[in-house]
Scaffold this active site. Sequence first.
Site, PDB file in Angstrom:
ATOM      1  N   PRO A   2       0.837  -1.192   0.000  1.00  0.00           N
ATOM      2  CA  PRO A   2       0.000   0.000   0.000  1.00  0.00           C
ATOM      3  C   PRO A   2       0.876   1.247   0.000  1.00  0.00           C
ATOM      4  O   PRO A   2       1.778   1.375   0.829  1.00  0.00           O
ATOM      5  CB  PRO A   2      -0.794  -0.116   1.298  1.00  0.00           C
ATOM      6  CG  PRO A   2       0.046  -0.985   2.173  1.00  0.00           C
ATOM      7  CD  PRO A   2       0.758  -1.923   1.270  1.00  0.00           C
ATOM      8  N   CYS A   3       0.654   2.142  -0.930  1.00  0.00           N
ATOM      9  CA  CYS A   3       1.494   3.330  -1.077  1.00  0.00           C
ATOM     10  C   CYS A   3       0.643   4.485  -1.603  1.00  0.00           C
ATOM     11  O   CYS A   3      -0.516   4.301  -1.950  1.00  0.00           O
ATOM     12  CB  CYS A   3       2.643   3.076  -2.055  1.00  0.00           C
ATOM     13  SG  CYS A   3       3.617   1.591  -1.707  1.00  0.00           S
TER      14      CYS A   3
END
Length: 501
Positions: A2-3
Amino acid sequence: MPCTTVLVGRKASYDGSTMISRNDDSGSGHFTAKKFVVVQPEKQPRHYKSVLSHVEIDLPDNPQRYTAVPNAVPGVGIWAASGINASNVAMTATETITSNERVLGADPLVVYQKEEEGKPEQAGGIGEEDLVVLVLPYIHSAREGVLRLGELTEKYGTYEENGIGFSDGNEIWWFESVGGHHWIARRVPDDVCVVMPNQLGIDYFDLNDAFGAKKEFLCSADLREFMGENHLDLTISQGSVTPGVFNPRDAFGSHDDADHVYNTPRAWFMLRYLNPRAYRFDGPDAEYTPESDDLPWMIRPQHKITPEDVKYLQSSHYQGTPYDPYRSYGDLSQAGAYRSIGINRNDFCAILQIRGNMSEEYRAVEWLAFASNAFNAMLPFYANVETTPDYLSNTTGEVSTDNFYWTSRLIAALADASYGKSLNHIEHYQMEVQSEGHRIIGEYDRLLKDAQGDAEKSAKLRAQANSEVAEMAKKSAQKTLLAVLDEQSNHMKNSYSRSDH
């Protein structure tokens, strides 16, 4: 992983530079220690084998030097994550994105299959573990980065959907994988900012250009046939629709309820910050809300964007909205309702700044911060160097205040636990470090300009500047750690007001 990604075109930035930025976040429940290093050509493998997918790839024999932010603890691969090479080309990889059943059914991901029940091992494709190492050392422009990654994706496939940013002094390109072997890419217009949570983001694509002039759009060689055979274009034909133009988000992206909690709110907050007057983002008559599926992929900012603006976005937790998890007044029923950008699981954040109006020797600046972005500070470093400061490169799995990663994580954990009391310390820390960072880089820019033509002196100045930034940050971080430790220690549950002396 997740970014969150932010891309800033050169005409949208404060100084004419391109900036590409990404948070690198660990999965839920764990953290990944990171370090900042330089990879010399002799250290670059000529034959690469992925730890996770076991894919094996022969690499060219002419790699360039490049910076990287790999995992500090070995075991699951390099995960180089982000860097700038000797040609002043930047790459950040990757933004994990989403797709849908029709795409993945037509072009499945290439997933590693171990040997079992008499079936031979089957290597998987390439993924986040591998991409910077496979691409960045061999490219001389952002466009070249797209083309090399596209070729690798078509040949080896991928085991995950990813978005990747490339930049040089003139251009930014954004690459998105589509299924196991297909991809699209769009050149970011110079006067806009792009915001990317963990979703397929591009919302406009021109196949006519991608298969013609290739000026603004690029894609895999058979994308048109792939879309036609699998009925992926969801455009409703109308008189105003140009043939060959479609919305990739509709065709290739996800349409899950979970996106409304995890992804679209992040894009909403960033767009709202960049240009609050472009649309109505708040109130009962809002054009876009945190749960809108049609949020724009890019926006022209209200003012020219600085590294501090990008850092603010990457650190955000819905400040000034009902959704801030740290909100302590008013109606708290929606506090923490949406996934923040600045979360506990941020491993590092980078802003890769290519200053096209500067000499090639010192135009590339890499801004780095470690641990939770809500509490950390961003440091600028010249990327054209042979080594990185020990304070950034000596991270291991052992907790130590002798490096920036672990000091940053300790500051974050203590400040979060004493948020009301510690916020002032964090704000002073961020202002001090980032102001001094600008001052140091500005001073050395002038010295480097005077030293042009003397390669040896210029190299020493860049290394000296980076060391000075690291030493400044160490002193400020230690001071801040002491301050937040005092705050939290004074609020322990076993505290007592009566003094014993």
